[in-house]
Motif scaffolding. Structure first.
Motif, mmCIF file in Angstrom:
data_model
loop_
_atom_site.group_PDB
_atom_site.id
_atom_site.type_symbol
_atom_site.label_atom_id
_atom_site.label_comp_id
_atom_site.label_asym_id
_atom_site.label_seq_id
_atom_site.Cartn_x
_atom_site.Cartn_y
_atom_site.Cartn_z
ATOM 1 N N GLN A 190 169.363 -6.132 4.625
ATOM 2 C CA GLN A 190 169.357 -6.071 5.906
ATOM 3 C C GLN A 190 168.480 -5.194 6.422
ATOM 4 O OE1 GLN A 190 171.670 -4.294 9.518
ATOM 5 N NE2 GLN A 190 173.035 -5.690 8.761
ATOM 6 N N HIS A 191 168.103 -4.035 5.791
ATOM 7 C CA HIS A 191 167.265 -3.183 6.418
ATOM 8 C C HIS A 191 165.787 -3.699 5.952
ATOM 9 C CE1 HIS A 191 164.742 0.438 6.864
ATOM 10 N NE2 HIS A 191 164.200 0.226 5.529
ATOM 11 N N CYS A 192 165.708 -4.172 4.756
ATOM 12 C CA CYS A 192 164.359 -4.755 4.689
ATOM 13 C C CYS A 192 164.034 -6.034 5.436
ATOM 14 C CB CYS A 192 164.149 -5.039 2.828
ATOM 15 S SG CYS A 192 164.443 -3.805 2.030
ATOM 16 N N LEU A 222 158.454 -5.405 0.468
ATOM 17 C CA LEU A 222 158.375 -4.583 -0.504
ATOM 18 C C LEU A 222 158.475 -3.179 -0.364
ATOM 19 C CD1 LEU A 222 155.525 -6.599 -2.665
ATOM 20 C CD2 LEU A 222 158.084 -6.547 -3.179
ATOM 21 N N HIS A 223 158.520 -2.620 0.756
ATOM 22 C CA HIS A 223 158.185 -1.267 0.781
ATOM 23 C C HIS A 223 159.409 -0.320 0.420
ATOM 24 C CE1 HIS A 223 161.471 -1.632 4.418
ATOM 25 N NE2 HIS A 223 161.321 -0.350 4.412
ATOM 26 N N ASP A 224 160.658 -0.914 0.457
ATOM 27 C CA ASP A 224 161.640 -0.009 -0.342
ATOM 28 C C ASP A 224 162.018 -0.431 -1.518
ATOM 29 O OD1 ASP A 224 161.937 1.948 1.795
ATOM 30 O OD2 ASP A 224 163.454 0.937 2.969
ATOM 31 N N ILE A 225 161.149 -1.217 -2.229
ATOM 32 C CA ILE A 225 161.686 -1.733 -3.544
ATOM 33 C C ILE A 225 162.468 -0.745 -4.715
ATOM 34 C CG2 ILE A 225 159.544 -1.798 -4.478
ATOM 35 C CD1 ILE A 225 160.043 -4.556 -6.012
ATOM 36 N N GLY A 226 161.572 0.366 -4.406
ATOM 37 C CA GLY A 226 162.048 1.620 -5.258
ATOM 38 C C GLY A 226 163.621 1.960 -4.958
ATOM 39 N N LYS A 227 164.254 1.579 -4.073
ATOM 40 C CA LYS A 227 165.697 1.854 -3.814
ATOM 41 C C LYS A 227 166.612 0.850 -4.943
ATOM 42 C CE LYS A 227 165.581 3.231 1.078
ATOM 43 N NZ LYS A 227 166.053 2.733 2.611
ATOM 44 N N ALA A 228 165.959 0.210 -5.498
ATOM 45 C CA ALA A 228 166.459 -0.596 -6.566
ATOM 46 C C ALA A 228 167.049 0.470 -7.468
ATOM 47 C CB ALA A 228 165.608 -1.756 -7.421
ATOM 48 N N SER A 276 153.709 5.558 0.756
ATOM 49 C CA SER A 276 153.458 6.487 1.879
ATOM 50 C C SER A 276 154.207 6.443 3.136
ATOM 51 C CB SER A 276 152.094 6.909 2.106
ATOM 52 O OG SER A 276 151.316 7.220 0.970
ATOM 53 N N HIS A 277 155.017 5.298 3.080
ATOM 54 C CA HIS A 277 155.694 5.063 4.519
ATOM 55 C C HIS A 277 156.786 6.251 5.011
ATOM 56 C CE1 HIS A 277 158.755 3.342 1.740
ATOM 57 N NE2 HIS A 277 159.566 3.307 2.486
ATOM 58 N N HIS A 278 156.840 6.943 4.143
ATOM 59 C CA HIS A 278 157.680 8.337 4.849
ATOM 60 C C HIS A 278 156.822 9.572 5.028
ATOM 61 C CE1 HIS A 278 161.581 6.377 4.577
ATOM 62 N NE2 HIS A 278 161.221 5.872 3.649
ATOM 63 N N CYS A 305 157.426 0.762 11.858
ATOM 64 C CA CYS A 305 158.361 -0.263 11.902
ATOM 65 C C CYS A 305 159.428 -0.218 11.230
ATOM 66 C CB CYS A 305 157.420 -1.751 11.540
ATOM 67 S SG CYS A 305 156.379 -2.247 12.957
ATOM 68 N N ASP A 306 159.375 0.660 10.126
ATOM 69 C CA ASP A 306 160.396 0.987 9.300
ATOM 70 C C ASP A 306 161.524 1.845 10.004
ATOM 71 O OD1 ASP A 306 161.936 1.510 6.818
ATOM 72 O OD2 ASP A 306 160.774 3.526 6.609
ATOM 73 N N ILE A 307 161.026 2.795 11.021
ATOM 74 C CA ILE A 307 162.055 3.527 11.823
ATOM 75 C C ILE A 307 162.534 2.591 12.832
ATOM 76 C CG2 ILE A 307 162.190 5.787 13.264
ATOM 77 C CD1 ILE A 307 159.630 6.524 11.796
HETATM 78 FE FE LIG Z 1 162.631 1.428 4.904
#
Ligand SMILES: [Fe+2]
Ligand SMILES: [Fe+2]
Length: 354
Positions: A190-192, A222-228, A276-278, A305-307
């Protein structure tokens, strides 16, 4: 790996209680008969594991009633019998985050606790937006799986998902996209999908070129793909994170960057946005503590946009924040020197434009 904070509530319809050695598995904090589900205070638990006969309609009815009554979207796992597709379908209808076949092994339990969300097979109305969102969610699921398996990203599938989102948000507007995603998708997906829609709309409303719109849309997916790689019990934890849990989550930008650098053919600005999105302009972000001009334009837009997307999420225990409230928080972050004021102003115009 799942961490000591994991506390699973096992509910079972077996008359003699659990059919596996729960005493040796500290992650299983408590065992209760199925009939008690709905009466139990769930606040001490990070997930529910259901071991019940999913081919029995009375069991399904009971599970539906009690799982729908839960006041928060706690991850739920189901045990199924190998080769019985009906059980798998029922588990998905009941909102399974993951399933394992019986008999449950220690490895199986570990897999459940580290699994990322799967989409439930809800009956979705067959509108253009729901179809696009569902397909994009599937593409995300495959991308998350590819990262976990350390295999190549299916860039054609990602490009197709991203093109369809550009068309869908362009035609139906951001509001319709956000409502559809909030209604039918949950958790990390949902977030992505929310963040992606916010980015697409931003790029379209400020008048970017087709190539840049597509770049920002892909970066959103793809920005949060590392959350996998992060256990879902931590990703979905409703309360405040412990420092150890935060450290786990904070690995995701580098995990995503490393994976995409090795297994995808993406431009340097998308890779930078993933890593670097954080980061914040005042140097207070992570993972590299970058400051000001070290953070590129595309990354700055993804960050904002992420926030905004995160604040707009709907969860079982938390309604979505309204656009004015979310924008007010972003403006406070500009005042604090973390975000670029001109970009937040542009986001406000993009969100408020019809
Ligand atoms: Fe995010
Ligand atoms: Fe992130």
């Amino acid at each position: 790996m799942a961490g000591s904070s994991v506390a699973v509530l096992l509910v079972t319809d077996a008359p003699s209680g659990a059919s596996f050695p729960v005493a040796r598995w500290p992650a299983i904090a408590r065992v209760e008969p199925l009939s008690e589900l709905g009466k139990i205070d769930l606040s001490p638990f990070s997930a529910i594991l259901v071991d019940a006969d999913l081919s029995s309609s009375s069991t399904i009815d009971r599970l539906k009633k009690s799982l729908l009554a839960l006041e928060r979207n706690i991850p739920r796992y189901f045990l199924v019998t190998e080769g019985r597709r009906v059980e798998m379908v029922q588990a998905n209808v009941l909102g399974a985050h993951a399933t394992e076949t019986r008999p449950l092994t220690a490895e199986g339990l570990q897999r459940l606790l580290t699994s990322t969300l799967r989409e439930p097979l809800d009956e979705l109305p067959d509108t253009a937006v729901t179809v696009v969102a569902q397909a994009a969610s599937k593409a995300l699921g495959s991308a998350f799986e590819a990262l976990r398996a350390d295999t190549t990203l299916d860039s054609a599938a990602m490009a197709a998902a991203s093109n369809d989102i550009v068309d869908s948000v362009g035609a139906g507007g951001l509001g319709q996209w956000l409502d559809t995603v909030r209604a039918h998708h949950h958790g990390t997906y949902q977030h992505c999908l929310l963040v992606t829609g916010v980015l697409t709309n931003f790029a379209q409303k400020v008048g970017m070129s087709g190539a840049d719109i597509s770049k920002l849309t892909t970066a959103g997916l793809l920005h949060d793909i590392g959350k996998a790689t992060i256990p879902v019990a931590i990703l979905e934890k409703p309360g405040k994170l412990t420092p150890e849990e935060f450290a786990e989550i904070a690995r995701h930008p580098v995990e995503g960057f490393d994976y995409l650098t090795a297994h995808a053919n993406l431009g340097p600005d998308i890779l930078a946005a993933v890593r670097s999105h954080h980061e914040y302009l005042d140097g207070s972000g992570y993972p590299d503590g970058l400051m000001g001009s070290q953070i590129g334009d595309l990354t700055r837009i993804v960050t904002i946009c992420d926030i905004y997307g995160a604040l707009s999420e709907r969860r079982a225990y938390k309604p979505a924040m309204s656009p004015p409230e979310a924008l007010a928080i972003l403006e406070d972050m500009c005042t604090a020197g973390k975000l670029e004021t001109a970009l937040v102003r542009a986001l406000r115009e993009a969100v408020e434009a019809r």
